[in-house]
Design a protein around this motif. Structure first.
Motif, PDB file in Angstrom:
ATOM      1  N   GLN A 180       6.058  -2.543 -20.168  1.00 23.27           N
ATOM      2  CA  GLN A 180       5.098  -3.553 -19.755  1.00 23.27           C
ATOM      3  C   GLN A 180       5.330  -4.848 -20.537  1.00 23.27           C
ATOM      4  OE1 GLN A 180       2.968  -3.591 -17.259  1.00 23.27           O
ATOM      5  NE2 GLN A 180       3.693  -1.553 -16.659  1.00 23.27           N
ATOM      6  N   GLY A 181       5.273  -5.971 -19.833  1.00 25.45           N
ATOM      7  CA  GLY A 181       5.527  -7.272 -20.425  1.00 25.45           C
ATOM      8  C   GLY A 181       6.972  -7.713 -20.366  1.00 25.45           C
ATOM      9  N   THR A 182       7.851  -6.858 -19.805  1.00 21.08           N
ATOM     10  CA  THR A 182       9.265  -7.245 -19.687  1.00 21.08           C
ATOM     11  C   THR A 182       9.429  -8.417 -18.730  1.00 21.08           C
ATOM     12  OG1 THR A 182       9.980  -4.975 -20.132  1.00 21.08           O
ATOM     13  CG2 THR A 182      11.585  -6.448 -19.121  1.00 21.08           C
TER      14      THR A 182
ATOM     15  N   PHE B 216      10.855   0.843  -1.828  1.00 18.25           N
ATOM     16  CA  PHE B 216      10.122   0.175  -2.911  1.00 18.25           C
ATOM     17  C   PHE B 216       9.340  -1.019  -2.373  1.00 18.25           C
ATOM     18  CE2 PHE B 216      10.202  -2.930  -6.542  1.00 18.25           C
ATOM     19  CZ  PHE B 216       9.264  -2.265  -7.318  1.00 18.25           C
ATOM     20  N   VAL B 217       9.969  -1.831  -1.512  1.00 19.49           N
ATOM     21  CA  VAL B 217       9.271  -2.958  -0.895  1.00 19.49           C
ATOM     22  C   VAL B 217       8.092  -2.452  -0.067  1.00 19.49           C
ATOM     23  CG1 VAL B 217       9.488  -4.802   0.813  1.00 19.49           C
ATOM     24  CG2 VAL B 217      11.276  -4.477  -0.893  1.00 19.49           C
ATOM     25  N   ALA B 218       8.307  -1.358   0.670  1.00 21.77           N
ATOM     26  CA  ALA B 218       7.235  -0.801   1.492  1.00 21.77           C
ATOM     27  C   ALA B 218       6.070  -0.331   0.641  1.00 21.77           C
ATOM     28  CB  ALA B 218       7.774   0.353   2.332  1.00 21.77           C
ATOM     29  N   GLU B 219       6.370   0.226  -0.525  1.00 23.22           N
ATOM     30  CA  GLU B 219       5.291   0.669  -1.403  1.00 23.22           C
ATOM     31  C   GLU B 219       4.499  -0.521  -1.940  1.00 23.22           C
ATOM     32  OE1 GLU B 219       4.499   4.015  -4.822  1.00 23.22           O
ATOM     33  OE2 GLU B 219       6.450   3.005  -4.784  1.00 23.22           O
ATOM     34  N   LEU B 220       5.192  -1.595  -2.294  1.00 21.91           N
ATOM     35  CA  LEU B 220       4.484  -2.810  -2.721  1.00 21.91           C
ATOM     36  C   LEU B 220       3.580  -3.331  -1.610  1.00 21.91           C
ATOM     37  CD1 LEU B 220       7.349  -4.786  -4.542  1.00 21.91           C
ATOM     38  CD2 LEU B 220       5.435  -3.578  -5.620  1.00 21.91           C
TER      39      LEU B 220
ATOM     40  N   VAL C 232       0.823  -6.797  -9.542  1.00 18.31           N
ATOM     41  CA  VAL C 232       2.107  -6.443  -8.938  1.00 18.31           C
ATOM     42  C   VAL C 232       3.140  -6.177 -10.035  1.00 18.31           C
ATOM     43  CG1 VAL C 232       4.038  -7.326  -7.553  1.00 18.31           C
ATOM     44  CG2 VAL C 232       1.683  -7.655  -6.763  1.00 18.31           C
ATOM     45  N   PHE C 233       3.198  -7.057 -11.028  1.00 21.84           N
ATOM     46  CA  PHE C 233       4.160  -6.885 -12.126  1.00 21.84           C
ATOM     47  C   PHE C 233       3.912  -5.570 -12.869  1.00 21.84           C
ATOM     48  CE2 PHE C 233       4.609 -11.766 -12.845  1.00 21.84           C
ATOM     49  CZ  PHE C 233       5.383 -11.857 -11.711  1.00 21.84           C
ATOM     50  N   THR C 234       2.642  -5.306 -13.184  1.00 23.45           N
ATOM     51  CA  THR C 234       2.308  -4.100 -13.950  1.00 23.45           C
ATOM     52  C   THR C 234       2.720  -2.845 -13.183  1.00 23.45           C
ATOM     53  OG1 THR C 234       0.462  -5.235 -15.027  1.00 23.45           O
ATOM     54  CG2 THR C 234       0.413  -2.835 -15.019  1.00 23.45           C
ATOM     55  N   PHE C 235       2.377  -2.792 -11.906  1.00 28.07           N
ATOM     56  CA  PHE C 235       2.737  -1.641 -11.084  1.00 28.07           C
ATOM     57  C   PHE C 235       4.254  -1.510 -10.952  1.00 28.07           C
ATOM     58  CE2 PHE C 235       3.873  -0.021  -6.863  1.00 28.07           C
ATOM     59  CZ  PHE C 235       3.291   1.234  -6.914  1.00 28.07           C
ATOM     60  N   ALA C 236       4.926  -2.631 -10.665  1.00 22.67           N
ATOM     61  CA  ALA C 236       6.366  -2.579 -10.427  1.00 22.67           C
ATOM     62  C   ALA C 236       7.131  -2.163 -11.674  1.00 22.67           C
ATOM     63  CB  ALA C 236       6.851  -3.943  -9.931  1.00 22.67           C
ATOM     64  N   GLN C 237       6.701  -2.636 -12.842  1.00 21.74           N
ATOM     65  CA  GLN C 237       7.385  -2.249 -14.079  1.00 21.74           C
ATOM     66  C   GLN C 237       7.290  -0.743 -14.306  1.00 21.74           C
ATOM     67  OE1 GLN C 237       7.000  -6.235 -16.875  1.00 21.74           O
ATOM     68  NE2 GLN C 237       5.175  -5.081 -16.411  1.00 21.74           N
ATOM     69  N   ASP C 238       6.120  -0.173 -14.035  1.00 22.12           N
ATOM     70  CA  ASP C 238       5.975   1.274 -14.161  1.00 22.12           C
ATOM     71  C   ASP C 238       6.911   2.018 -13.215  1.00 22.12           C
ATOM     72  OD1 ASP C 238       4.178   1.428 -16.209  1.00 22.12           O
ATOM     73  OD2 ASP C 238       2.401   1.568 -14.933  1.00 22.12           O
ATOM     74  N   ARG C 239       6.996   1.539 -11.987  1.00 25.33           N
ATOM     75  CA  ARG C 239       7.802   2.236 -10.970  1.00 25.33           C
ATOM     76  C   ARG C 239       9.287   2.103 -11.237  1.00 25.33           C
ATOM     77  NH1 ARG C 239       6.523   5.993  -8.727  1.00 25.33           N
ATOM     78  NH2 ARG C 239       6.329   5.752  -6.488  1.00 25.33           N
TER      79      ARG C 239
ATOM     80  N   ASP D 233       0.080 -11.462 -20.397  1.00 21.57           N
ATOM     81  CA  ASP D 233       1.128 -10.566 -20.891  1.00 21.57           C
ATOM     82  C   ASP D 233       2.478 -10.815 -20.225  1.00 21.57           C
ATOM     83  OD1 ASP D 233      -0.608  -9.245 -22.618  1.00 21.57           O
ATOM     84  OD2 ASP D 233      -1.286  -7.882 -21.040  1.00 21.57           O
ATOM     85  N   HIS D 234       2.489 -11.663 -19.191  1.00 28.35           N
ATOM     86  CA  HIS D 234       3.707 -11.845 -18.402  1.00 28.35           C
ATOM     87  C   HIS D 234       4.091 -13.306 -18.204  1.00 28.35           C
ATOM     88  CE1 HIS D 234       2.417  -7.748 -16.935  1.00 28.35           C
ATOM     89  NE2 HIS D 234       3.675  -7.543 -17.255  1.00 28.35           N
ATOM     90  N   ILE D 235       3.425 -14.232 -18.871  1.00 28.28           N
ATOM     91  CA  ILE D 235       3.667 -15.643 -18.562  1.00 28.28           C
ATOM     92  C   ILE D 235       4.500 -16.300 -19.650  1.00 28.28           C
ATOM     93  CG2 ILE D 235       1.583 -16.587 -19.665  1.00 28.28           C
ATOM     94  CD1 ILE D 235       1.364 -18.355 -17.015  1.00 28.28           C
ATOM     95  N   ALA D 236       5.418 -17.177 -19.225  1.00 29.63           N
ATOM     96  CA  ALA D 236       6.267 -17.931 -20.149  1.00 29.63           C
ATOM     97  C   ALA D 236       5.987 -19.424 -20.096  1.00 29.63           C
ATOM     98  CB  ALA D 236       7.743 -17.681 -19.835  1.00 29.63           C
ATOM     99  N   GLY D 237       5.351 -19.910 -19.017  1.00 34.88           N
ATOM    100  CA  GLY D 237       5.106 -21.342 -18.936  1.00 34.88           C
ATOM    101  C   GLY D 237       4.464 -21.732 -17.618  1.00 34.88           C
TER     102      GLY D 237
END
Length: 538
Positions: free
Chosen positions: A239-241, A32-36, A227-234, A266-270
């Motif tokens: 999305q948005g978790t 997974f790290v290698a794919e990123l 990165v977040f969008t791709f990783a959540q799918d994988r 879509d991914h930020i809290a602060g």
């Protein structure tokens, strides 16, 4: 995740074996790290090149400013996605390294959030990094325990939320190669933590949550969002978790707060006031310009000049966009067996937190469990609700010049000597594997060491007039700086003896600090050359 779902032409090569790697560096996790890395590595390299070019323009006289091509984003009426309920109240967050015992102490501190820091508070030896990820797995499973000196430590049932801070985008993990090149340390830490813990944290409402360090532009925020969008799918998360809090700890990022939130909306809290790295970034960014030389570090306080404007802008922007404005770290820590010094430290923290809550911040950081109730009492008294997001600060108008105005004050020989002592002591401890170090009753991490050596470079580069101990003035040059470093080495030899001096890696630390302080061009990070030494010692 089945291994056959992950494909990459270049499998990772782990150069070293350390304790805990058997269940951290599983084939699936490494794939997974290698794919990123395969998907985002070239983009990351381009962003680092953009940093270099941006600095070159500033060196040539182009001052940081609001971006003309993103004016519509800054002026637009929009908000980020709602902050999840479990992150609504963040009034006191404790930060610390991913050391097992210190993690347990932080999780039992009574804070609302614990930031598990793989970055500035952790010396990134491979042993430390893998141990930290192993600790996250045990936290996930409810088995984070520690035995020492006949005592047993475990995590209380009412433990706070955990937020992971991966290493910065500029760093590499030298012990894991893909295609013969080190993997990105940021993608390594993010990938391992998300792969192992992401689904479990999401299932129990505990995340996955991240702090993103040292971003310099909204382009870097866009990178993380992708990165977040791709990783959540994988991984199989909605999305948005993932929710991230961005540390605004670089000067250019302070001019792009709206844009950073927009890219991560879509991914930020602060956003967080990463004050110590921000001071370092100010020195580094304005390094060529004598008009922006700063005085002794003790005079660079949050209630004045560029720091006060930066803090005000962060609260204003965050509340306009519906997310948390998180305050920074007060470096003062409790002092054992000295009631007067201890009360002075507590008073310093109280004043700092009163300033923050009065400005409208929704929470703050502390570095020691004993400071949690001190900060908690301030925020409980002044902030009855879970946060102050609904408190607008639109009356504050922050002009570019306000974000650049330097603090005024003297540079003294005592200030120079303190910077030398802090930089050498911290780096020696860092080379010994410790990333958060109490020095002179302050909790120092990599950021404060960076300030110390960057100020030495700045004062030496501009031949700043130093007020000596006898009240005279003398410009700081490389020869005098070398004499002062040598005097500190002699003090360390006298204190530790020859054996302790060498076991403590003080000689290596002094050499690295002096080379960085007298280099023709200010090195971007002192931990970059020191990392090779750390790896050799690990």
């Amino acid at each position: 995740m089945p291994l056959d779902r992950i494909t990459t032409a270049l499998p990772p090569v782990v150069l070293r074996r350390v304790a805990g790697d058997d269940h951290v560096l599983t084939p699936e996790a490494l794939a997974f790290v290698a794919e990123l890395q395969a998907r985002f590595g070239l983009r990351l390299h381009a962003l680092m090149v953009a940093r270099t070019r941006r600095q070159a323009r500033t060196d040539a006289g182009e001052m940081p400013d609001y971006l003309p091509d993103t004016r519509d984003i800054r002026q637009g009426i929009w908000q980020a996605s709602p902050v999840p309920a479990q992150l609504a109240d963040r009034r006191v967050e404790i930060t610390g390294p991913v050391d097992r015992k210190m993690m347990i102490n932080a999780l039992n501190s009574g804070a609302r959030v614990f930031m598990a820091d793989f970055e500035d508070a952790t010396a990134p030896s491979f042993t430390n990094i893998i141990a930290g990820h192993a600790n996250l797995l045990d936290y996930r499973d409810g088995t984070l325990e520690h035995q020492a000196n006949g005592k047993s430590y475990s995590v209380n049932a009412d433990a706070p939320l955990l937020i992971v801070r991966p290493r910065g985008l500029h760093l590499a993990e030298a012990n894991v190669l893909i295609g013969g090149q080190p993997v990105s340390a940021a993608l390594f830490d993010f990938g391992l933590s998300l792969f192992h813990c992401g689904r479990a944290f999401a299932a129990t409402g505990r995340g996955p949550f991240y702090y993103l360090p040292k971003l310099e532009s909204h382009g870097e925020a866009r990178f993380w969002n992708e990165v977040f969008t791709f990783a959540q799918d994988r991984i199989g998360l909605a999305q948005g978790t993932i929710k991230a809090t961005v540390l605004i700890e670089t000067l250019h990022a302070a001019f792009q707060m709206d844009e950073i939130i927009w890219e991560l909306r879509d991914h930020i809290a602060g956003l967080n006031c990463g004050r110590w790295d921000y001071i370092f970034s100010y020195i580094k960014t304005m390094r060529n310009h004598a008009a922006f030389v700063l005085p002794d570090r003790a005079e660079v306080t949050m209630d004045q000049a560029f720091l006060a404007s930066y803090a005000a802008r962060l609260v204003k922007v965050c509340h306009r966009r519906g997310i948390h404005a998180m305050g920074g770290m007060s470096a003062a820590i409790p002092v054992r067996d000295d009631a007067e010094a201890n009360e002075a430290a507590f008073a310093q923290v109280r004043a700092d937190k009163l300033r923050e809550v009065g400005m409208g911040f929704d929470g703050c950081w502390v570095a020691h469990p004993d400071l949690v109730p001190v900060a908690q009492a301030i925020f409980d008294a002044e902030m009855p609700g879970p946060n102050q997001i609904r408190k607008p600060r639109q009356e504050w108008r922050i002009e570019p010049a306000m974000l650049l105005r330097p603090h005024q004050g003297k540079v003294t020989q005592a200030g120079v000597e303190t910077n030398i002592a802090v930089a050498i002591e911290y780096l020696a401890q860092w080379l010994s594997g410790r990333g958060a170090v109490p020095i002179h009753n302050l909790m120092e991490d990599a950021a404060t060491a960076e300030i110390s050596r960057a100020q030495l470079w700045q004062w030496q580069r501009h031949r700043t007039a130093i007020v000596t101990h006898d009240g005279a003035e003398r410009p700081l040059d490389s020869a005098w700086l070398g004499e002062l470093v040598q005097a500190e080495i002699l003090r360390l030899l006298d204190r530790h003896g020859p054996n302790g001096f060498h076991r403590g890696h003080y000689a290596s630390a002094a050499r690295i600090v002096l080379e960085a302080a007298t280099a023709p061009e200010l090195p971007d990070f002192i931990t970059t050359p020191a990392y090779a030494v750390l790896n050799a010692l690990d």
